[in-house]
Design an enzyme around this catalytic site. Structure first.
Site, PDB file in Angstrom:
ATOM      1  CG  ASN A   1      -2.181  -0.860   0.967  1.00 52.82           C
ATOM      2  OD1 ASN A   1      -3.068  -0.476   0.231  1.00 52.82           O
ATOM      3  ND2 ASN A   1      -2.203  -2.033   1.557  1.00 52.82           N
TER       4      ASN A   1
ATOM      5  NE  ARG B   1       2.377  -3.905  24.577  1.00 53.24           N
ATOM      6  CZ  ARG B   1       2.672  -4.022  23.286  1.00 53.24           C
ATOM      7  NH1 ARG B   1       2.733  -2.927  22.532  1.00 53.24           N
ATOM      8  NH2 ARG B   1       2.913  -5.194  22.746  1.00 53.24           N
TER       9      ARG B   1
ATOM     10  CG  ASN C   1      -6.633   1.295   9.036  1.00 58.61           C
ATOM     11  OD1 ASN C   1      -5.485   0.949   8.763  1.00 58.61           O
ATOM     12  ND2 ASN C   1      -7.592   0.439   9.359  1.00 58.61           N
TER      13      ASN C   1
ATOM     14  CG  HIS D   1     -10.485  -3.264   7.634  1.00 62.75           C
ATOM     15  ND1 HIS D   1      -9.712  -3.894   8.586  1.00 62.75           N
ATOM     16  CD2 HIS D   1     -11.532  -4.082   7.400  1.00 62.75           C
ATOM     17  CE1 HIS D   1     -10.281  -5.044   8.918  1.00 62.75           C
ATOM     18  NE2 HIS D   1     -11.395  -5.179   8.210  1.00 62.75           N
TER      19      HIS D   1
ATOM     20  CG  ASP E   1     -10.961  -2.112  11.969  1.00 61.40           C
ATOM     21  OD1 ASP E   1     -10.878  -3.345  12.145  1.00 61.40           O
ATOM     22  OD2 ASP E   1     -10.008  -1.393  11.628  1.00 61.40           O
TER      23      ASP E   1
ATOM     24  CD  GLU F   1      -5.875  -3.927   0.923  1.00 61.00           C
ATOM     25  OE1 GLU F   1      -4.818  -3.519   1.443  1.00 61.00           O
ATOM     26  OE2 GLU F   1      -6.266  -5.107   1.037  1.00 61.00           O
TER      27      GLU F   1
HETATM   28  C1  GRF Z   1      -2.810  -6.304   3.670  1.00 66.03           C
HETATM   29  O1  GRF Z   1      -3.572  -7.441   4.042  1.00 66.03           O
HETATM   30  C2  GRF Z   1      -3.692  -5.106   3.712  1.00 66.03           C
HETATM   31  O2  GRF Z   1      -5.013  -5.465   3.414  1.00 66.03           O
HETATM   32  C3  GRF Z   1      -3.655  -4.677   5.136  1.00 66.03           C
HETATM   33  O3  GRF Z   1      -2.315  -4.957   5.560  1.00 66.03           O
HETATM   34  C4  GRF Z   1      -1.800  -6.049   4.762  1.00 66.03           C
HETATM   35  C5  GRF Z   1      -0.434  -5.757   4.213  1.00 66.03           C
HETATM   36  O4  GRF Z   1      -0.476  -4.561   3.524  1.00 66.03           O
HETATM   37  N1  GRF Z   1      -4.022  -3.282   5.231  1.00 66.03           N
HETATM   38  P1  GRF Z   1       0.910  -3.929   2.916  1.00 66.03           P
HETATM   39  O5  GRF Z   1       1.319  -4.811   1.760  1.00 66.03           O
HETATM   40  O6  GRF Z   1       1.939  -3.977   4.023  1.00 66.03           O
HETATM   41  O7  GRF Z   1       0.531  -2.552   2.486  1.00 66.03           O
END
Ligand code: GRF
Length: 206
Positions: A13, A65, A107, A109, A150, A180
């Site tokens: 992404n 944390r 985000n 999802h 979410d 995505e």
């Molecule tokens: C994918 O499953 C995406 O749907 C979720 O995170 C996972 C890895 O995404 N948001 P990326 O390749 O690290 O962007």
């Protein structure tokens, strides 16, 4: 618009955002920093290859944390960004970060929220549950992040049809390719052009 992209894994992404800034499909946007809670995330390599500052922070480096979360927040703050983009980010987002960047965190999802989301619904598990339930349509959602997982205002969604013989892996790839990697850059472009308003629990494109 200056953005920080938070990642945990492969960074496909993130790569879509990098590529669409380069192609001009995303206007008026600069990735100021990529931050990962996984120092081995390939997404960090993608950032470095694009000459983008890449910061890997591990909770193991900190006494607890809270100290880790403070380090993540300080890192993001130091780049003075306008928007935080969670792109394949599996890190818990602490309330103090959400409050500090109210309505400025989005985000991606990999389902049509409110289906197949919430605790335990991330990565491949989402697509396994989708196939197990036998739905005919799935997809992806870009939403604003609030303090419930979410749950924030939905900005964009894109459907993807289930195909005969789909495996979770094949479906995950198709949802990334057909949804995505399209709607996350679109969402960033809309925000960069000031075309989004939030009214209560809804986001509207103007
Ligand atoms: C994918 O499953 C995406 O749907 C979720 O995170 C996972 C890895 O995404 N948001 P990326 O390749 O690290 O962007």
């Amino acid at each position: 618009m200056k953005i920080a992209v938070l990642v945990s894994g492969g960074g496909t992404n993130l790569q879509a955002i990098i590529d669409k800034i380069a192609s001009g499909e995303i206007q008026n946007t600069e990735i100021s920093v990529v931050v990962s809670n996984n120092r081995k995330a390939y997404a960090l390599e993608r950032a470095k290859a694009a000459n983008i500052p890449a910061v890997g922070l591990s909770v193991k480096q900190y006494p607890d944390r809270e100290a880790f979360y403070d380090a993540v927040i300080e890192t993001i703050d130091s780049y003075q960004v306008d928007l935080i983009v969670l792109a394949g980010c599996l890190m818990y987002i602490p309330p103090k970060l959400i409050q500090k960047y109210h309505n400025r965190i989005i985000n991606i999802h990999p389902s049509l929220i409110p289906s197949f989301c919430g605790k335990g619904y991330y990565g491949l598990a989402v697509h396994e549950k989708v196939l197990e339930r036998g739905v005919k349509v799935t997809g992806a959602t870009v939403h604003f992040v609030d303090e419930i997982l979410d749950n924030g205002p939905i900005l964009l969604q894109k459907p993807v049809l289930i195909e005969d013989g789909d495996t979770p892996e094949a479906l995950q790839l198709r949802v990334m390719q057909q949804a995505e990697w399209i709607i996350l850059p679109q969402a960033i472009n809309l925000l960069a052009q000031g075309k989004v308003v939030i009214e209560g629990n809804k986001a509207r494109i103007i």
